[in-house]
Write a protein that holds these residues in place. Structure first.
Motif, PDB file in Angstrom:
ATOM      1  N   GLY A  85     -14.339 -15.543 -43.094  1.00 35.67           N
ATOM      2  CA  GLY A  85     -13.572 -16.586 -42.201  1.00 35.67           C
ATOM      3  C   GLY A  85     -13.941 -16.359 -40.631  1.00 35.67           C
ATOM      4  O   GLY A  85     -15.269 -16.317 -40.479  1.00 35.67           O
ATOM      5  N   THR A  86     -12.948 -16.358 -39.794  1.00 36.14           N
ATOM      6  CA  THR A  86     -13.362 -16.210 -38.383  1.00 36.14           C
ATOM      7  C   THR A  86     -13.593 -14.881 -37.762  1.00 36.14           C
ATOM      8  O   THR A  86     -13.322 -13.873 -38.598  1.00 36.14           O
ATOM      9  CB  THR A  86     -12.209 -16.878 -37.642  1.00 36.14           C
ATOM     10  N   ALA A  87     -14.062 -14.727 -36.553  1.00 37.37           N
ATOM     11  CA  ALA A  87     -14.103 -13.454 -36.015  1.00 37.37           C
ATOM     12  C   ALA A  87     -12.867 -12.595 -35.978  1.00 37.37           C
ATOM     13  O   ALA A  87     -12.824 -11.454 -36.330  1.00 37.37           O
ATOM     14  CB  ALA A  87     -14.903 -13.448 -34.785  1.00 37.37           C
ATOM     15  N   LYS A  88     -11.707 -13.280 -35.746  1.00 38.03           N
ATOM     16  CA  LYS A  88     -10.465 -12.689 -35.336  1.00 38.03           C
ATOM     17  C   LYS A  88      -9.998 -12.110 -36.715  1.00 38.03           C
ATOM     18  O   LYS A  88      -9.419 -11.019 -36.734  1.00 38.03           O
ATOM     19  CB  LYS A  88      -9.614 -13.789 -35.066  1.00 38.03           C
ATOM     20  N   GLU A  89     -10.203 -13.070 -37.969  1.00 38.88           N
ATOM     21  CA  GLU A  89      -9.548 -12.626 -39.353  1.00 38.88           C
ATOM     22  C   GLU A  89     -10.528 -11.316 -39.778  1.00 38.88           C
ATOM     23  O   GLU A  89      -9.978 -10.284 -40.170  1.00 38.88           O
ATOM     24  CB  GLU A  89      -9.828 -13.612 -40.272  1.00 38.88           C
ATOM     25  N   SER A  90     -11.923 -11.144 -39.499  1.00 35.94           N
ATOM     26  CA  SER A  90     -12.442 -10.207 -39.730  1.00 35.94           C
ATOM     27  C   SER A  90     -12.281  -8.832 -38.927  1.00 35.94           C
ATOM     28  O   SER A  90     -12.348  -7.697 -39.294  1.00 35.94           O
ATOM     29  CB  SER A  90     -14.226 -10.244 -39.318  1.00 35.94           C
ATOM     30  N   ASN A  91     -11.993  -9.175 -37.672  1.00 36.89           N
ATOM     31  CA  ASN A  91     -11.548  -8.041 -36.698  1.00 36.89           C
ATOM     32  C   ASN A  91     -10.410  -7.446 -37.214  1.00 36.89           C
ATOM     33  O   ASN A  91     -10.268  -6.217 -37.082  1.00 36.89           O
ATOM     34  CB  ASN A  91     -11.447  -8.561 -35.343  1.00 36.89           C
ATOM     35  N   GLU A  92      -9.490  -8.138 -37.805  1.00 32.60           N
ATOM     36  CA  GLU A  92      -8.211  -7.656 -38.162  1.00 32.60           C
ATOM     37  C   GLU A  92      -8.435  -6.830 -39.572  1.00 32.60           C
ATOM     38  O   GLU A  92      -7.948  -5.670 -39.727  1.00 32.60           O
ATOM     39  CB  GLU A  92      -7.344  -8.796 -38.561  1.00 32.60           C
ATOM     40  N   ARG A  93      -9.335  -7.315 -40.279  1.00 31.48           N
ATOM     41  CA  ARG A  93      -9.765  -6.447 -41.442  1.00 31.48           C
ATOM     42  C   ARG A  93     -10.551  -5.055 -41.161  1.00 31.48           C
ATOM     43  O   ARG A  93     -10.154  -4.185 -41.814  1.00 31.48           O
ATOM     44  CB  ARG A  93     -10.772  -7.164 -42.193  1.00 31.48           C
ATOM     45  N   TYR A  94     -11.395  -5.051 -40.181  1.00 32.47           N
ATOM     46  CA  TYR A  94     -12.089  -4.038 -39.853  1.00 32.47           C
ATOM     47  C   TYR A  94     -10.988  -3.022 -39.138  1.00 32.47           C
ATOM     48  O   TYR A  94     -11.090  -1.677 -39.347  1.00 32.47           O
ATOM     49  CB  TYR A  94     -13.029  -4.166 -38.645  1.00 32.47           C
ATOM     50  N   LYS A  95     -10.040  -3.394 -38.512  1.00 36.02           N
ATOM     51  CA  LYS A  95      -8.940  -2.271 -37.952  1.00 36.02           C
ATOM     52  C   LYS A  95      -8.136  -1.823 -39.091  1.00 36.02           C
ATOM     53  O   LYS A  95      -7.754  -0.797 -38.956  1.00 36.02           O
ATOM     54  CB  LYS A  95      -8.201  -3.054 -36.848  1.00 36.02           C
ATOM     55  N   TYR A  96      -7.908  -2.578 -40.140  1.00 37.05           N
ATOM     56  CA  TYR A  96      -7.235  -2.144 -41.196  1.00 37.05           C
ATOM     57  C   TYR A  96      -7.969  -1.097 -41.895  1.00 37.05           C
ATOM     58  O   TYR A  96      -7.359  -0.167 -42.284  1.00 37.05           O
ATOM     59  CB  TYR A  96      -7.068  -3.204 -42.244  1.00 37.05           C
ATOM     60  N   LEU A  97      -9.173  -1.231 -42.143  1.00 28.50           N
ATOM     61  CA  LEU A  97     -10.030  -0.347 -42.892  1.00 28.50           C
ATOM     62  C   LEU A  97     -10.130   0.939 -42.084  1.00 28.50           C
ATOM     63  O   LEU A  97     -10.441   1.869 -42.599  1.00 28.50           O
ATOM     64  CB  LEU A  97     -11.316  -0.929 -43.112  1.00 28.50           C
TER      65      LEU A  97
END
Length: 551
Positions: A85-97
């Motif tokens: 998706g977008t950079a914002k969605e991926s940023n949220e996944r990275y912080k989760y991981l």
């Protein structure tokens, strides 16, 4: 001197120096029955060829590992390949991981980003954000790594044709965080040769692509010294259908081609070789995979020492990232994929990987959900903290089966490398379709064995059940493309257009000449020139590659 004496010498020298710099995880490594485990087990009898073929961890020929203490010092880097998706969605996944215990980031980019097209390009329609994150400019990269300290996190980026552009964006984001380029660490895949033979996300012809790659080598040697400038990839070769032997052979032949190109570009081998990294697949046959990794290390050490005359021990080390085999995952009974991934991850660890990505159970159906990603990460953590396999180095060494497989894979891979040399090297062999034909034949034979039930795939051609349609899958909404195009338009409206055009013209001049391209790409990126605009400059100067069709 017998093996026991050599082991003591290794312990007092190589190991002691390493521990002085970086202590082991604990002082006692024991089993649940309180049986002490040695750092590295060796034969207590005469073992012909031990020193030449096995040696000790952290020493030539590195069959037993590239570090003297391996996982007793620290575990492999646990990465999860993520981006959508977008950079914002991926940023949220990275912080989760990262919060779940992941120790490094691994970025997946969408196809337009991989192919050098902006999200508003006609070629991008329907693909924006689908198989990875959409990155059009530095503005997206700033959002992607917002709140993630780039001096503390190692980042791997699976990107090839546009690797130079994405690396420059990463450098620019780090600088905006106050982190200088010499402090950041990570890897760009940057392996274009395997794209021509196994994957397809190439843009420019091989000669021009190799120029970009060697420019990256030269630039990073001085400016980004902690960065792994290439991850020479067997992963996609195996995903395309190669055997384990072909994966090793074709990957190392590509590595030889990159070293040759860098030397011809005027670089000294020991100036760039220590930053070369590799990327392998972990397939289902556990013992063959373990032997494959050991054989690959030994071959590369010999090639770098004997063929290229490398003197720095780090130039001889084959350091590699592993990803479990996506091609083995099944849409049928997807929970079975958890067991497959566990076996594959165990093979990578027993084989001495430096970092590892474990695929998620639902990836044969869609991008993974957060629950699936967590299970995949927990698989690594259970192996690391509970299985005991990381407490002694190269624990399968000395197994008659594993040592025989290691020797046979080494010989068969070297036969392939010799054949590729006779054809004029990897680039020429690819242009003739040699590797492509070999991979196609192997993939066909593998599929035939499944269809004839000679090879059993649990839940596919045996032990099948009636299953309801899958539910709860992650889907990328069409609104992502609309949002990305809108954001891109707004960014373009707010930037200094004259500055962008100036940097793109300087980049074009450099591409037509002999200047290193990296400083010019970095200047264009900082002016918010888009990925597509920069790639278009290169398309205009270098042209586009036409695939060699092999039947």
């Amino acid at each position: 001197m017998n093996i026991s004496d050599k082991k003591q010498q290794w312990t007092n020298g190589t190991v002691a120096k390493n521990i002085a710099r970086s202590p082991e995880r604990k002082t006692d490594f024991t089993t649940t029955s309180n049986i002490e485990l040695e750092r590295c087990f060796t034969p207590d009898f005469e073992y012909p060829g031990y020193e030449e073929n096995l040696g000790f961890p952290g020493e030539y020929p590195f069959t037993r590992g590239v570090q003297p203490t391996m996982y007793r010092g620290r575990f492999w880097t646990m990465r999860q390949y993520a981006g959508f998706g977008t950079a914002k969605e991926s940023n949220e996944r990275y912080k989760y991981l990262l919060a779940a215990g992941q120790t490094g980031l691994s970025v997946a980019f969408d196809l337009p980003t991989q192919m050098g097209y902006d999200s508003d390009a006609a070629m991008s329609q329907g693909e924006v954000g689908k198989v990875g994150v959409a990155i059009d400019s530095l503005a997206d990269m700033e959002i992607l790594f917002d709140g993630i300290p780039l001096d503390k996190v190692s980042t791997s980026m699976t990107i090839n044709s546009t690797a130079a552009i994405l690396l420059c964006m990463y450098i620019a984001v780090a600088e905006k965080q106050g982190v200088s380029a010499d402090q950041i660490s990570g890897t760009i895949q940057n392996d274009i040769l395997k794209e021509y033979m196994a994957r397809g996300t190439y843009i420019y012809p091989p000669k021009e692509s190799m120029r970009i790659i060697t420019d990256i080598f030269a630039y990073c040697k001085d400016s980004v010294p902690k960065w792994n400038t290439i991850s020479i990839s067997g992963y996609h070769i195996r995903e395309a259908g190669s055997s384990a032997v072909q994966e090793v052979a074709f990957t190392l032949a590509d590595g030889i081609a990159y070293v040759d190109a860098a030397i011809k570009a005027g670089l000294a081998v020991d100036d760039f070789a220590p930053r070369l990294a590799f990327f392998f697949n972990a397939h289902n046959n556990l013992l063959e995979e373990v032997a494959k990794f050991r054989a690959a290390r030994r071959i590369w050490a010999k090639v770098m020492k004997e063929r290229f005359g490398a003197k720095d021990p780090k130039s001889l080390m084959l350091r590699f990232h592993t990803q479990t085999a996506g091609c083995t995952l099944t849409a049928q009974q997807p929970d079975n994929n958890i067991m497959r991934v566990t076996i594959q991850a165990l093979a990578a660890v027993l084989g001495g990987t430096q970092s590892l990505h474990t695929n998620s159970r639902d990836e044969a159906l869609a991008l993974p959900t957060e629950d699936s990603v967590r299970i995949a990460l927990r698989t690594q953590q259970v192996i690391a903290y509970e299985s005991g396999v990381a407490d002694s180095i190269d624990p399968l060494a000395g197994s008659f089966l594993v040592e025989s497989l290691t020797d046979q894979i080494e010989k068969a891979a070297m036969d392939y490398i010799d054949k590729i040399d006779s054809l004029g090297g990897a680039v020429e062999a690819i242009s003739r379709g040699f590797q492509q034909k070999e991979i196609q034949d192997s993939a066909y034979a593998y599929q035939k064995s499944i269809e004839k039930d000679d090879l059993i795939i649990v839940g596919v051609n045996k032990f099948t059940i009636q299953e309801p349609p899958p539910t709860g899958l992650l889907k990328i909404k069409e609104e992502v493309e609309i949002f990305q195009k809108k954001a891109l338009g707004e960014m373009k409206a707010g930037r200094d257009t004259a500055k962008v055009q100036e940097t793109l013209q300087l980049l074009e001049n450099a591409a037509k000449g002999t200047d290193n391209l990296m400083p010019h790409i970095l200047n264009a990126v900082k002016a918010y020139a888009t990925l597509g605009e920069i790639a278009d400059v290169f398309r205009g100067v270098f042209g586009k590659h036409t695939e060699t069709v092999v039947l």
